[in-house]
Every structure is written in C-alpha cells, then in structure tokens.
Scaffold this motif. Structure first.
Motif, mmCIF file in Angstrom:
data_model
loop_
_atom_site.group_PDB
_atom_site.id
_atom_site.type_symbol
_atom_site.label_atom_id
_atom_site.label_comp_id
_atom_site.label_asym_id
_atom_site.label_seq_id
_atom_site.Cartn_x
_atom_site.Cartn_y
_atom_site.Cartn_z
ATOM 1 N N CYS A 199 12.344 71.981 54.691
ATOM 2 C CA CYS A 199 13.104 72.373 53.503
ATOM 3 C C CYS A 199 13.358 73.876 53.462
ATOM 4 C CB CYS A 199 12.355 71.955 52.239
ATOM 5 S SG CYS A 199 12.797 70.307 51.621
ATOM 6 N N GLY A 200 12.329 74.661 53.795
ATOM 7 C CA GLY A 200 12.459 76.107 53.732
ATOM 8 C C GLY A 200 13.543 76.627 54.647
ATOM 9 N N SER A 230 17.004 75.575 53.428
ATOM 10 C CA SER A 230 17.436 76.247 52.199
ATOM 11 C C SER A 230 17.863 77.687 52.443
ATOM 12 C CB SER A 230 16.301 76.241 51.162
ATOM 13 O OG SER A 230 15.899 74.927 50.842
ATOM 14 N N LEU A 262 21.845 77.803 53.258
ATOM 15 C CA LEU A 262 22.535 76.565 52.909
ATOM 16 C C LEU A 262 23.980 76.851 52.499
ATOM 17 C CD1 LEU A 262 21.833 73.526 52.563
ATOM 18 C CD2 LEU A 262 21.538 74.005 50.132
ATOM 19 N N VAL A 292 14.218 66.931 45.332
ATOM 20 C CA VAL A 292 14.836 68.208 45.693
ATOM 21 C C VAL A 292 13.861 69.020 46.535
ATOM 22 C CG1 VAL A 292 16.320 68.291 43.660
ATOM 23 C CG2 VAL A 292 14.040 69.303 43.556
ATOM 24 N N CYS A 293 14.391 69.920 47.342
ATOM 25 C CA CYS A 293 13.553 70.814 48.129
ATOM 26 C C CYS A 293 12.997 71.926 47.249
ATOM 27 C CB CYS A 293 14.379 71.429 49.260
ATOM 28 S SG CYS A 293 14.591 70.331 50.690
ATOM 29 N N THR A 304 23.054 72.297 58.983
ATOM 30 C CA THR A 304 23.657 72.270 57.645
ATOM 31 C C THR A 304 25.031 72.934 57.663
ATOM 32 O OG1 THR A 304 22.538 74.330 56.977
ATOM 33 C CG2 THR A 304 21.426 72.241 56.461
ATOM 34 N N SER A 351 19.055 74.879 60.051
ATOM 35 C CA SER A 351 20.002 75.738 59.346
ATOM 36 C C SER A 351 21.379 75.726 60.004
ATOM 37 C CB SER A 351 19.475 77.179 59.284
ATOM 38 O OG SER A 351 19.337 77.726 60.586
ATOM 39 N N ARG A 410 23.984 69.924 48.698
ATOM 40 C CA ARG A 410 22.748 69.500 48.063
ATOM 41 C C ARG A 410 21.762 69.015 49.117
ATOM 42 N NH1 ARG A 410 22.624 65.309 42.935
ATOM 43 N NH2 ARG A 410 20.382 65.428 42.485
ATOM 44 N N LEU A 411 20.527 69.541 49.078
ATOM 45 C CA LEU A 411 19.490 69.123 50.018
ATOM 46 C C LEU A 411 18.626 68.032 49.409
ATOM 47 C CD1 LEU A 411 17.952 72.360 51.601
ATOM 48 C CD2 LEU A 411 19.387 70.656 52.728
#
Length: 265
Positions: free
Chosen positions: A227-228, A231, A234, A264-265, A209, A206, A239-240
């Motif tokens: 991913c969690g 996200s 973000l 995508v996540c 990003t 995190s 875009r992840l």
C-alpha cells in the motif's frame, strides 16, 4: 620563496586530482552499472482479447457476458545483459515514470537472457494454473467438470495471478447477484495468487499504477503489503483497494459496485 613553492605544489596536486576525478566520472559515466531501469508497461483486459484471442476461455459450464474491464498490469525493464550507465541511472532517479532497481532484484544472478525468459514463462504458466484452481475453489466448482484456458502472449512472471482469478470469477458468477464484478468500471491491479487464494506482493507497483491510469483504470487492487509504495505516486483520481485474499478482493469489488464500504490503504 618556500611559501610560493608550496602554493605551486599544492596547486599542481589539486589540478592532478581534478583531472583524475574528471576522468573517473567519464569512466563511470560510460561503464555499465549493475542496475536495471524500469518503466510502466502494457496492460491487458483479462475479460477481453489479446491479439485476437480471448484471454480467458471456459468450457464445460455456462459463462456470462461481462461489461467493464479487469486490466492486469506490467512493467518494462532493461534486460539482464543490457548496459545501464550513469546517465541512465541519474535520469531514472529524477523521473517519476522510471525506477532504478538493483539488477539482482529484477533478474536472477548468473542467468542468461534466454534462461530468464524461460523462467518468466514458467512463472506465468504456474500463475495461471494457481489462478484457475483458486477461482474454482472460491466458486465451489468441480475442476474436473470445467476447462479453463488462459492466453496471454509475450508476458511473463507470476504477478497477473489475482487478475486471472478475478476474471474467471466474473465470467462464471459475476457479482453473485446477476451483475458484473467490475460494476462496469475499468479496474486494474496486480498480485500473485496461490491455489488457496492467498494474494502476494509483486514488484514495481508504483509503475503499474501509472500504467493503469494511462489506460483508463480508476480503481487499483494492490497487495496490502505494498500500500505504501502504491500510494506514494498514485495517479490523480485513482482509488486503491488493498487485498490479501481472492475472497477479500471479490467482496471488495461487490461492495464497490453496490456503493458499500470498501477497504482503503
């Protein structure tokens, strides 16, 4: 009379307890705690230069000019011997651009600053070697005929492996059809890599990003398992793209450049 004495006694006990609690907070407030505080670090375009030197240099085979950027990301954390007190921890908990982590989750237990620095440098060297092998295997190039040199100063750890491998692929093959793997975009990411091209998780996603968004990236490649976390906070407009292998990352970037379907996540 007894009631008054009891009340006075209770008041005295409470006062003593309050003093002791206050003293405890003072001690805890200034005492070092077993945590590290991390924040977004620097990013580097692996297709470009670092301190005047090309990050990726390839000899023994033709390379292609590239546009766009592939930015590897980092975090900055307090050192293993740094004193982190209660104020630092509370500040880190309430700030979205900071993370408070157990010290042992960031640094090996019982190692000195110099030992940890040496360990991180070795991880980076091994990551670069794995990235080179993974990229050349992906492109079906003979490692004996291609000499890849990677230069990146003052950065340790294995988490740049994926971006190194993608940079090598872009310099040698682009998107496979004459275009850039980046599609001209500024793309960032993180992830370890094995010689077989498997992408592994890293720490501080995190925060990475945020570093990427600060430095102009609009796309972030993240190990799928994270991913969690990626996200959760973000940056707006980013875009992840989740990845598990180098092959999958290359395919996703090719699809992105062509306007196709992207994971995508």
């Amino acid at each position: 009379m007894l009631t008054r004495l009891f009340r006075r006694s209770r008041t005295g006990v409470l006062a003593v307890c309050a003093v002791l609690v206050a003293a405890l907070f003072v001690v805890v407030g200034v005492a070092p705690l077993p945590y590290a505080v991390a924040q977004p670090g620097m990013t580097v375009d692996v297709l470009g230069t670092d301190r005047g030197q090309q990050v990726i240099t390839v000899n023994g085979t033709p390379t292609r000019p590239t546009t766009g950027q592939l930015r590897m990301t980092t975090i900055e954390a307090t050192g293993p011997s740094a004193d982190v007190d209660l104020g630092d921890v509370i500040d880190g908990w309430f700030r979205t651009d900071r993370a408070v982590l157990p010290r042992e989750a960031v640094y090996p237990t019982g190692e000195s600053d110099k030992e940890i620095e040496k360990h991180n440098v070795q991880d980076m060297v091994e990551s670069q070697d794995s990235a080179t092998v993974a990229a050349l295997r992906h492109l079906r190039r003979n490692p004996d005929s291609v000499d890849v040199r990677l230069h990146l100063a003052d950065i340790g750890g294995p988490s740049a492996g994926l971006l190194f491998a993608l940079g090598i692929v872009d310099k040698l093959d682009g998107d496979g059809s004459g275009g850039d793997l980046t599609g001209g975009r500024t793309i960032a990411g993180t992830g370890t890599i094995t010689e077989d091209g498997e992408v592994g998780p890293v720490g501080g996603v995190s925060l990475k990003t945020r570093a990427a968004g600060r430095d102009g990236a609009t796309v972030f490649l993240v190990p799928k398992a994270e991913c969690g976390e990626a996200s959760a906070e973000l940056p707006k407009g980013m875009r992840l793209i989740p990845v598990t292998t180098l092959k999958g990352a290359v395919s996703a970037l090719r699809a992105l450049a062509r306007g196709g379907e992207v994971p995508v996540c």
